[in-house]
Design a protein around this motif. Sequence first.
Motif, PDB file in Angstrom:
ATOM      1  N   VAL A  20       0.867  -1.178   0.000  1.00  0.00           N
ATOM      2  CA  VAL A  20       0.000   0.000   0.000  1.00  0.00           C
ATOM      3  C   VAL A  20       0.900   1.222   0.000  1.00  0.00           C
ATOM      4  O   VAL A  20       1.930   1.240   0.669  1.00  0.00           O
ATOM      5  N   TRP A  55      -8.557   1.887   1.097  1.00  0.00           N
ATOM      6  CA  TRP A  55      -7.252   2.540   1.186  1.00  0.00           C
ATOM      7  C   TRP A  55      -7.212   3.558   2.332  1.00  0.00           C
ATOM      8  O   TRP A  55      -6.284   3.560   3.133  1.00  0.00           O
ATOM      9  N   SER A  57      -8.982   3.594   4.972  1.00  0.00           N
ATOM     10  CA  SER A  57      -9.066   2.917   6.266  1.00  0.00           C
ATOM     11  C   SER A  57      -7.699   2.416   6.730  1.00  0.00           C
ATOM     12  O   SER A  57      -7.528   2.062   7.895  1.00  0.00           O
ATOM     13  N   LEU A  58      -6.728   2.421   5.835  1.00  0.00           N
ATOM     14  CA  LEU A  58      -5.374   1.976   6.173  1.00  0.00           C
ATOM     15  C   LEU A  58      -4.405   3.130   6.375  1.00  0.00           C
ATOM     16  O   LEU A  58      -3.456   3.007   7.147  1.00  0.00           O
ATOM     17  N   ARG A  68      -5.334   0.645  12.852  1.00  0.00           N
ATOM     18  CA  ARG A  68      -4.536   0.644  11.627  1.00  0.00           C
ATOM     19  C   ARG A  68      -3.817  -0.694  11.473  1.00  0.00           C
ATOM     20  O   ARG A  68      -3.866  -1.323  10.416  1.00  0.00           O
ATOM     21  N   ARG A  71      -6.283  -3.479  10.627  1.00  0.00           N
ATOM     22  CA  ARG A  71      -6.755  -3.393   9.242  1.00  0.00           C
ATOM     23  C   ARG A  71      -5.667  -3.801   8.246  1.00  0.00           C
ATOM     24  O   ARG A  71      -5.955  -4.453   7.246  1.00  0.00           O
ATOM     25  N   LEU A  72      -4.435  -3.387   8.512  1.00  0.00           N
ATOM     26  CA  LEU A  72      -3.335  -3.787   7.624  1.00  0.00           C
ATOM     27  C   LEU A  72      -3.191  -5.304   7.606  1.00  0.00           C
ATOM     28  O   LEU A  72      -3.047  -5.911   6.542  1.00  0.00           O
ATOM     29  N   ASN A  75      -6.010  -7.156   5.775  1.00  0.00           N
ATOM     30  CA  ASN A  75      -5.893  -7.033   4.327  1.00  0.00           C
ATOM     31  C   ASN A  75      -4.591  -7.641   3.795  1.00  0.00           C
ATOM     32  O   ASN A  75      -4.250  -7.445   2.627  1.00  0.00           O
ATOM     33  N   VAL A  77      -1.549  -6.884   4.156  1.00  0.00           N
ATOM     34  CA  VAL A  77      -0.537  -5.935   3.690  1.00  0.00           C
ATOM     35  C   VAL A  77       0.791  -6.304   4.344  1.00  0.00           C
ATOM     36  O   VAL A  77       0.882  -6.428   5.561  1.00  0.00           O
TER      37      VAL A  77
END
Length: 116
Positions: A20, A55, A57-58, A68, A71-72, A75, A77
């Motif tokens: 990201v 995006w 939300s990150l 954060r 959420r990362l 997803n 990430v």
Amino acid sequence: NYVRVGERMNQLEVDSPVIVGAPDATVNGILPSLPVKFNPLVFRVQGGGEQTKVWKSLVADEIPPEERLTRLRENNVEFMLIRGEPAWLPEFKEKYPEAFALVFKDQRLGLYKLTP
């Protein structure tokens, strides 16, 4: 700076990790043209649609560090390409030093790896 970071990213031994870009849509939007080994989580984030919401939300400033990180991880990430130092970055690095490591730093861009 983008070219140097892209070259460095292509030198890493990785298996198609999710990445990201932050803090703005420009950094995220350039990702598909830089590394051949990375998969951007979202593309076109300027349209205001579902990808933009994911995006933001990150990477948005108002997201608390705990949320954060959650959420990362939700997803998948594994990397973040960050230009400058967004307002949220110092607190996030301080709070999660074991989960967020600097891999490469150029003049304006930092490539960070998130660990599970």
